[in-house]
Enzyme design. Structure first.
Site, PDB file in Angstrom:
ATOM      1  N   GLY A 177       0.799  -1.216   0.000  1.00  0.00           N
ATOM      2  CA  GLY A 177       0.000   0.000   0.000  1.00  0.00           C
ATOM      3  C   GLY A 177       0.830   1.263   0.000  1.00  0.00           C
ATOM      4  O   GLY A 177       0.463   2.260  -0.643  1.00  0.00           O
ATOM      5  N   ASN A 189      -7.679   3.383   9.097  1.00  0.00           N
ATOM      6  CA  ASN A 189      -7.054   2.211   9.695  1.00  0.00           C
ATOM      7  C   ASN A 189      -7.221   2.140  11.209  1.00  0.00           C
ATOM      8  O   ASN A 189      -7.160   1.064  11.797  1.00  0.00           O
ATOM      9  CB  ASN A 189      -5.560   2.181   9.349  1.00  0.00           C
ATOM     10  CG  ASN A 189      -4.878   3.513   9.583  1.00  0.00           C
ATOM     11  OD1 ASN A 189      -5.294   4.538   9.046  1.00  0.00           O
ATOM     12  ND2 ASN A 189      -3.824   3.529  10.380  1.00  0.00           N
ATOM     13  N   HIS A 226      -1.451  -7.716   2.472  1.00  0.00           N
ATOM     14  CA  HIS A 226      -1.426  -8.284   3.824  1.00  0.00           C
ATOM     15  C   HIS A 226      -2.555  -7.782   4.714  1.00  0.00           C
ATOM     16  O   HIS A 226      -2.676  -8.214   5.864  1.00  0.00           O
ATOM     17  CB  HIS A 226      -0.059  -8.060   4.491  1.00  0.00           C
ATOM     18  CG  HIS A 226       0.205  -6.674   4.973  1.00  0.00           C
ATOM     19  ND1 HIS A 226       0.242  -6.361   6.307  1.00  0.00           N
ATOM     20  CD2 HIS A 226       0.474  -5.537   4.311  1.00  0.00           C
ATOM     21  CE1 HIS A 226       0.525  -5.080   6.449  1.00  0.00           C
ATOM     22  NE2 HIS A 226       0.666  -4.550   5.252  1.00  0.00           N
ATOM     23  N   CYS A 244       2.579   1.089  12.168  1.00  0.00           N
ATOM     24  CA  CYS A 244       3.763   1.856  11.773  1.00  0.00           C
ATOM     25  C   CYS A 244       4.021   3.032  12.709  1.00  0.00           C
ATOM     26  O   CYS A 244       5.041   3.695  12.602  1.00  0.00           O
ATOM     27  CB  CYS A 244       3.610   2.354  10.340  1.00  0.00           C
ATOM     28  SG  CYS A 244       2.134   3.336  10.059  1.00  0.00           S
TER      29      CYS A 244
END
Length: 389
Positions: free
Chosen positions: A71, A147, A197, A322
């Site tokens: 992504g 997210n 993923h 992240c």
């Protein structure tokens, strides 16, 4: 120790069917997909079959799918492939860092970037996007689903704003694909990013939808792979895995698996609300993807909760993988108006196709005691209790 993995927005396990589809391409079918001999043609056919499956997931043509490493690369190719010095870009304050940090780099390259705000539900107002338009606006990049909160944006309306102004529209659909129906024609987007993923394919593979006629400057220079849009020998096992995962994701909308995940998510939310005081669901009034809930537990530290649950066998998170270890609270939660303390007290629970009722049972069994123990250790909790008395 029994373990339950409830952090699927960070990454998902590869499904057995996906692994089985990939395995021949590590061993017997090892050819370079650009070779013209027997070995190359077998792998080329596998790549093109996977391209068809990914295109079907997105409502696109196969020729509009560009395979990437994930992504982040797809987001970067969409942004840097179009924008040059002097251009203006519109994005939002809650984007993934793959977009936000790309936009920071654009500003260093003498581009202008407008970061439109969100409301208390973390929703972008399409009218705010429209008001941000300028004569030199080149690109609008607004994510499809967040997210951290799972909030689904009004991408079709934003796409109409872009189309009416004849401006390119990119959406980061990494957290939307496979969870809600995606259709690039209905969304009127020119570019759309996904990552393998996040939908039970392996890490290291993704794709960018590029509407026919959209000319991109490549990030990499080399061979003429992916119609000269992304140089480099194709990751055939990863591409095959992404294609198989796309097929499974398509089936999920009709075989009941998406609905089953939504039921598990709702069970977590409802049970937590009934059994634990001073909690709430962030963005509870907004449309959200069915696998995600973000819940605040007042008077605790989210990172401490993650560690406490992990020691008992349950994996959750405070937000984006992240950003783990960051000192600052979530930029998404603070952008929607949460206080620093409440943002730091928020936990994300995200489910995948592999999750079961037993996984949720384990979480709900452990959660009340974990919250009680952490609150007992919190000076904020004790001061709050004294005030309430």
């Amino acid at each position: 120790m029994r373990r339950a993995y409830l952090d699927n927005n960070a990454t998902t396990p590869v499904l057995p069917e996906v692994l089985a589809a990939m395995q021949p391409y590590f061993l017997e079918e090892f050819g370079n997909a650009s070779s013209i001999h027997h070995h190359g043609q077998h792998t080329r056919a596998a790549v093109e079959n996977a391209r068809e499956s990914v295109a079907q997931l997105l409502g696109a043509r196969a020729s509009e799918i560009v395979f990437t490493s994930g992504g982040t690369e797809a987001d970067n190719l969409a942004i840097f492939g179009l924008v040059k010095a002097g251009d203006h870009v519109i994005t939002s304050t809650i984007e993934h860092h793959a977009v936000l940090n790309a936009c920071k780099r654009l500003e260093e390259m003498d581009c202008e970037v407008t970061y439109v705000p969100v409301d208390a539900q973390a929703l972008v107002d399409p009218e705010e996007v429209k008001r941000a338009l300028r004569p030199n606006t080149k690109l609008i990049s607004i994510m499809a689903a967040n997210n951290e909160t799972g909030v689904v944006q009004s991408v079709a309306e934003i796409g109409r704003v872009a189309a009416e102004a004849d401006i390119y529209f990119h959406t980061d659909a990494v957290q939307a694909a496979g969870k809600i129906p995606v259709n690039v024609a209905e969304w009127k987007c020119d570019l759309l990013s996904i990552s393998g993923h996040k939908i039970h394919a392996p890490q290291g593979i993704g794709a960018l939808y590029v509407r026919k006629g959209t000319l991109l400057q490549p990030l990499f220079y080399g061979g003429r792979h992916e119609r000269s849009r992304r140089a480099g020998t194709e990751n055939v096992p990863g591409i095959v895995g992404l294609g198989k995962a796309a097929e499974i994701a398509i089936s999920g909308f009709t075989d009941g698996s998406v609905d089953r995940i939504a039921e598990l998510r709702d069970r977590i939310q409802n049970t937590v609300a009934d059994s634990i005081d001073l909690v709430g669901v962030n963005s509870s009034g907004a449309p959200r993807v069915p696998n995600t809930t973000n819940i605040y537990f007042d008077c605790i530290e989210g990172e401490a909760m993650v560690i406490a649950l992990d020691l008992k066998g349950v994996a959750v998170s405070t937000g984006a993988a992240c950003s783990s270890g960051a000192i600052e609270p979530s930029h998404v939660l603070t952008a929607m108006g949460l206080s620093t303390d409440r943002a730091r007290a928020s936990i994300r629970f995200s489910l995948g196709k592999q999750n079961t009722n037993e996984d949720v049972n384990l979480l709900l069994e452990l959660l009340p005691a974990a919250v009680e123990r952490l609150r007992e250790l919190s000076p904020v909790w004790h001061s709050r209790v004294r005030v309430s008395r």
